[in-house]
Design a protein around this motif. Sequence first.
Motif, mmCIF file in Angstrom:
data_model
loop_
_atom_site.group_PDB
_atom_site.id
_atom_site.type_symbol
_atom_site.label_atom_id
_atom_site.label_comp_id
_atom_site.label_asym_id
_atom_site.label_seq_id
_atom_site.Cartn_x
_atom_site.Cartn_y
_atom_site.Cartn_z
ATOM 1 N N ALA A 412 -2.261 -2.194 -7.429
ATOM 2 C CA ALA A 412 -0.859 -2.611 -7.871
ATOM 3 C C ALA A 412 -0.044 -1.583 -8.429
ATOM 4 C CB ALA A 412 -0.527 -3.901 -8.302
ATOM 5 N N GLY A 413 -0.645 -0.912 -9.325
ATOM 6 C CA GLY A 413 -0.154 0.228 -10.238
ATOM 7 C C GLY A 413 -0.379 1.461 -9.862
ATOM 8 N N GLY A 414 -0.571 1.637 -8.621
ATOM 9 C CA GLY A 414 -0.663 3.050 -7.846
ATOM 10 C C GLY A 414 0.383 3.714 -7.697
ATOM 11 N N ALA A 415 0.358 5.001 -7.577
ATOM 12 C CA ALA A 415 1.631 5.708 -7.211
ATOM 13 C C ALA A 415 2.217 5.542 -5.745
ATOM 14 C CB ALA A 415 1.364 7.205 -7.343
#
Length: 448
Positions: A412-415
């Motif tokens: 979810a927090g990926g680029a």
Amino acid sequence: MQTKPLSVCLSPILACLPLFLGLSDLVFAQTVAEPTIDFQTQIQPLLAESCLACHGQDASTRSGGLRLDQRDGALQGGDSGKAVIVPGAPESSLLIQRVTSADQDSIMPPPSHGHALTQSQIDLLKKWIAAGAEYAQHWAFVPPMQQSLPVSATAKGISHPIDAFVDQRLSLMGLQPSPPASPWVLCRRLYLDIIGLPPSVEELLAFQRDGFDATVEKLLASERYGERWARPWLDVARYSDTNGYEKDMRRDQWAWRDWVIRALNSDMPYDQFIIQQIAGDLLPDATQDQRIATGFLRNSMINEEGAIIPEEFRMVEMFDRIDCLGKAVLGLSTQCAQCHAHKFDPLTHDEYYGLFAFLNNTYEAQSWVYNAQEQQQISQILANIAKSEDSIRSQRPQWESELNQWAAQLAAGGASWQPMEFNDLNSVSGLNHPVQIADKSILMLGHR
């Protein structure tokens, strides 16, 4: 007397082909006295050279719908529906009428084919048809049949089967057998045949003391036996210590070579000898030795030149493996079926690539071989890892759900990636040819 099982002795069969063919001549020596026509050795080669290019199993080049590679096809005829061969009646057979025609538009094979039949070949076809025009299965698929010993052998007191057939052939040719070999000559023959090395003076004296049978047993138990009889199989399998092509770099293929030697010395049955070399890594709980056995499939030349397309030469290696498998194991030439149904051997285009698909399911990864000490060390490391993992799991019983939650948080927090679409992928040198495929990734095929 104990001897090596037949299953092991079959492994170098192709290298010994002249010997086996010679023995087969002896087995069928009665044909000299009572001439019969053998389809495989006399008729099939004739049809293959002059007829099957246009009237064989390759439907794409078959002329007039006529097949001459199968008896049913010859009896049914082609599109005309008229039988080409009438068993027992050569003069009524259209085949004979066409090969003897004086009409340049009717004679077969056509003059443009370049393989006109000679009078002796035509006479042979007539005799074959008169005798019933029997076909035979390809020799590679015919099980060996035990032959009856010549009647004369018993009368002469000959007990060994090979001696009996040799004596029969010599008699038919009006020849006398050579006198028995001296002990020294016989000993030397044994050593060269079984282990490939001449006997020493001490071994010659031991032969005179111990006798023939004991010497054979000693040689069969020698490690040199496997080294001697591995050589023909290594040749058939195209073994080499270097990769070939212009660099011809060294490679570590010796582990498979040593496996072949061990297999022969341990009397490995022939079926297992073949299975392990073709699919040893796929056997349940495959051992390192069984994985090493599949080195049989890695004997092809390897091109290490810089300006190549790797996939192209991977395919070259695949085609070479199929060729090797056909000649070493199946008794078939397969290369023709790479481009079209085989015109002579019973192998279609589809069957070739069906066989090809079985082997074309992996990349040319390098496999590692470990000695006994290294294997023990690896086992200890894996045991320690398993013990540590069990300890962690016992400390965190919810580890699986925690791991999934952590993975979801990372995702979810990926680029957010935005693929670029290229308009021009040409290089300055013009040698590189990258291609952008449907998912926008870049595929580099190599140099050309």
